[in-house]
Scaffold this active site. Structure first.
Site, PDB file in Angstrom:
ATOM      1  N   GLU A 264     -20.813  33.935  19.245  1.00 48.78           N
ATOM      2  CA  GLU A 264     -20.662  33.190  20.503  1.00 48.78           C
ATOM      3  C   GLU A 264     -19.301  33.504  21.153  1.00 48.78           C
ATOM      4  O   GLU A 264     -18.265  33.511  20.475  1.00 48.78           O
ATOM      5  CB  GLU A 264     -20.749  31.680  20.212  1.00 48.78           C
ATOM      6  CG  GLU A 264     -20.672  30.821  21.460  1.00 48.78           C
ATOM      7  CD  GLU A 264     -20.746  29.321  21.151  1.00 48.78           C
ATOM      8  OE1 GLU A 264     -20.477  28.924  20.006  1.00 48.78           O
ATOM      9  OE2 GLU A 264     -21.085  28.556  22.082  1.00 48.78           O
TER      10      GLU A 264
ATOM     11  N   LYS B 271     -26.694  28.713  27.397  1.00 51.40           N
ATOM     12  CA  LYS B 271     -26.694  27.671  26.347  1.00 51.40           C
ATOM     13  C   LYS B 271     -27.238  26.341  26.881  1.00 51.40           C
ATOM     14  O   LYS B 271     -26.743  25.810  27.878  1.00 51.40           O
ATOM     15  CB  LYS B 271     -25.264  27.512  25.861  1.00 51.40           C
ATOM     16  CG  LYS B 271     -25.034  26.519  24.746  1.00 51.40           C
ATOM     17  CD  LYS B 271     -23.587  26.673  24.253  1.00 51.40           C
ATOM     18  CE  LYS B 271     -23.230  25.733  23.134  1.00 51.40           C
ATOM     19  NZ  LYS B 271     -21.910  26.045  22.543  1.00 51.40           N
TER      20      LYS B 271
ATOM     21  N   CYS C 186     -25.353  28.352  19.517  1.00 48.65           N
ATOM     22  CA  CYS C 186     -24.579  27.426  18.673  1.00 48.65           C
ATOM     23  C   CYS C 186     -25.161  26.018  18.547  1.00 48.65           C
ATOM     24  O   CYS C 186     -26.088  25.785  17.802  1.00 48.65           O
ATOM     25  CB  CYS C 186     -23.131  27.391  19.123  1.00 48.65           C
ATOM     26  SG  CYS C 186     -22.116  26.603  17.846  1.00 48.65           S
TER      27      CYS C 186
HETATM   28  N1  LIG Z   1     -19.778  26.162  19.855  1.00 43.62           N
HETATM   29  C1  LIG Z   1     -20.429  25.065  19.556  1.00 43.62           C
HETATM   30  O1  LIG Z   1     -21.404  24.708  20.198  1.00 43.62           O
HETATM   31  N2  LIG Z   1     -19.927  24.359  18.521  1.00 43.62           N
HETATM   32  C2  LIG Z   1     -20.345  23.056  18.193  1.00 43.62           C
HETATM   33  C3  LIG Z   1     -20.097  22.733  16.794  1.00 43.62           C
HETATM   34  C4  LIG Z   1     -21.327  22.786  15.960  1.00 43.62           C
HETATM   35  O2  LIG Z   1     -22.430  22.668  16.489  1.00 43.62           O
HETATM   36  O3  LIG Z   1     -21.210  22.927  14.743  1.00 43.62           O
END
Ligand SMILES: NC(=O)NCCC(=O)O
Length: 417
Positions: free
Chosen positions: A146, A221, A258
Site C-alpha cells: 500500500e 480503497k 488494507c
Molecule cells: N492502512 C490501513 O488501512 N491501516 C489500517 C490498520 C489495519 O487495518 O490494520
C-alpha cells in the site's frame, strides 16, 4: 539461587526476550515459521505446520526452485526470497491454469526528513533488484504494498505529505510500466493518487498495469481507517470505484486495500464479481493488528473460493513531528513496527509461511486457478449462501426506522417469582 533470585533472573530473561523484538524479529527469528522450524523436532514441526498452515491437495506446499539469477539478487540486496506452489486436482475437461504470482514487501529507503523527491527515488532504487528478481523468476502478476512510493505518513495528519500524490499515469506508473513490458508481467501499483480531473482530489488507489505496460484500470480503497494512529480520513475519502475485477492475461484479479480486509462484505463483493486472486496491499503495525493478520485473509480465501495475496510493509518509520493517538498516551513520532509477514492464502484453507517480520522480501507462489472452482464444487458456498436473506436484512437495516430482530425471553421482564 533462592526463590527471589530465581524470579529476578526469570524477569530479566523475559526482558531480554522482549527487548530482542525491537529489531522486528521474534526473539531473533525472522518469522513464526522460522522460530518453529528451528526449535521443533522435524516430526513435530511437520504436525504443527499441518495444523497451522494446512495441507494443499492433502500434502504440504512444495517449494519452488528459483533461477540462480533471482537468488543472487536476494543475496546481494539482502531481501527475503521464498517460493511455494499451490496445486489443484487434475481435471478431465480443463487444463491446469497455473500462474506465478509475486508479492513485494519493503521498508522505506531514506529518513522521512530527506527531500520528498529523494525519498521517492530511493524507494524506486530499492525496488529495482526485487522486481528484477521477480522478473527473473518468471512472475506473471506482481503486487506492491500500500502507498509503496512514500512513507506511510498518514499518522501525522500533516498536509505536506500530500505532495507525494501522483496521477494514475504519473512517474510511479511510468516506472512500473517499463517492468511490466520488460517481463510481460501484470503489476498492481497501490499509490496515493491525485485525481487532476476532479479538483485535484486525493485517493488511496491501486493501479492495474497490464503485461503490455498498458493501464487496465484502477480501484480506490473502500474503507478508510479511523483507528489508533491510522488517521487516513484526513487525506482521502472512501473510494468510488465499487468492487472491480480486472480480467488480465493471467486471470481475474481484484484489490482489497488494507483496512478493507476487516469487512467481510468487501471481500464478498470481489468474489461475486468473479475474482480468482484478491490482493490485500497493507500497512499495519504489530500492536494494532498482528493477531488478526493471519486470520482475516485466509478466512476470505476460504469463504469466497479465491486466492488472497497479503502484503504488509516492514520497518519503523519515524516522522519529524510527534503526534498523538487520541488515547491519552504520550505523543510519539512513529507508528510502531510494520511487521511484514506477507503471505498467500488459498481457497482450500492452506497458506504459505510468511515472509520475514523485518526484512524486505519477495514471496512467489504458483497457483493453479482451477482450485477456485474445485472448492466451489466441493463446499458449495455460493449455492448455500442465502443472499436473498442478507439482501432483505440489509435493505431493512438501511432504513432509519430499522428495529433489530430481537426476541426477548418474556421472563426477563417479569417481576422475580
Ligand atoms: N492502512 C490501513 O488501512 N491501516 C489500517 C490498520 C489495519 O487495518 O490494520
Amino acid at each position: 539461587m533462592d526463590k527471589i533470585e530465581e524470579e529476578i533472573a526469570a524477569h530479566n530473561g523475559n526482558l531480554e526476550e522482549s527487548s530482542s523484538t525491537k529489531d522486528g524479529s521474534i526473539c531473533g527469528y525472522e518469522s513464526l515459521h522460522h522460530l518453529l522450524s528451528v526449535n521443533l523436532k522435524p516430526h513435530l514441526y511437520k504436525e504443527v505446520s499441518r495444523l497451522l498452515i494446512g495441507l494443499n491437495c492433502g500434502k504440504p506446499l512444495e517449494l519452488i526452485a528459483l533461477p540462480e539469477a533471482a537468488k543472487a539478487l536476494s543475496s546481494k540486496h539482502d531481501f527475503d526470497l521464498q517460493a511455494f506452489s499451490f496445486d489443484a486436482d487434475k481435471e478431465l475437461l480443463r487444463e491446469p491454469q497455473v500462474v506465478r504470482v509475486g508479492l513485494i514487501q519493503n521498508s522505506v529507503a531514506l529518513p522521512t526528513t530527506a527531500p520528498l523527491l529523494d525519498q521517492k527515488k530511493a524507494i524506486f532504487q530499492k525496488l529495482k533488484p526485487i522486481i528484477d528478481s521477480a522478473g527473473a523468476s518468471g512472475v506473471n502478476i506482481l503486487c506492491l504494498q500500500e502507498a509503496w512510493m512514500m512513507p506511510f505518513a498518514f499518522c501525522t495528519r500533516e498536509k505536506r505529505w500530500c505532495e507525494f500524490a501522483e496521477p494514475v499515469d504519473g512517474e510511479s506508473t511510468r516506472f512500473l510500466q517499463e517492468y511490466a513490458r520488460k517481463y510481460n508481467m501484470v503489476i498492481i501499483s497501490p499509490i496515493l493518487e491525485r485525481d487532476v480531473n476532479h479538483g485535484e482530489t486525493l485517493w488511496n488507489t491501486a493501479i492495474i498495469i497490464g503485461n503490455h505496460g498498458n493501464i487496465i484500470g484502477k480501484h480506490r480503497k473502500n474503507h478508510i481507517p479511523r483507528v489508533g494512529d491510522f488517521n487516513e480520513s484526513t487525506y482521502y475519502m472512501e473510494g468510488n470505484t465499487g468492487h472491480p475485477v480486472f480480467e488480465t492475461a493471467y486471470g481475474k484479479i481484484a484489490v482489497n486495500i488494507c483496512y478493507g480486509r476487516h469487512h467481510p462484505m468487501n471481500w464478498l463483493a470481489f468474489g461475486l464479481n468473479g475474482a480468482e486472486i484478491v490482493f490485500n496491499p497493507s500497512a499495519t503495525v504489530g500492536e494494532l493488528s498482528e493477531p488478526m493478520w493471519p486470520i482475516e485473509a485466509r478466512n476470505a480465501a476460504i469463504a469466497n473460493s479465491y486466492f488472497v495475496g497479503s502484503i504488509n510493509r516492514v520497518g519503523t518509520e519515524t516522522f519529524p513531528n510527534p503526534f498523538t493517538s487520541g488515547d491519552g498516551k504520550p505523543q510519539h513520532a512513529d507508528f510502531g513496527h510494520f511487521y511484514g509477514s506477507s503471505h498467500f492464502s488459498a481457497p482450500d484453507a492452506s497458506c504459505t509461511p510468511s515472509l520475514s517480520r523485518y526484512k524486505d522480501g519477495l514471496l512467489i507462489s504458483d497457483m493453479d486457478l482451477n482450485l477456485c472452482r474445485q472448492l466451489k464444487d466441493k463446499w458449495g458456498f455460493r449455492m448455500t449462501a442465502r443472499y436473498e436473506l442478507y439482501a432483505d436484512m440489509l435493505a431493512r437495516y438501511l432504513k432509519p426506522d430499522f428495529e433489530p430482530q430481537v426476541i426477548s425471553d418474556p421472563l426477563l421482564h417479569k417481576k422475580s417469582l
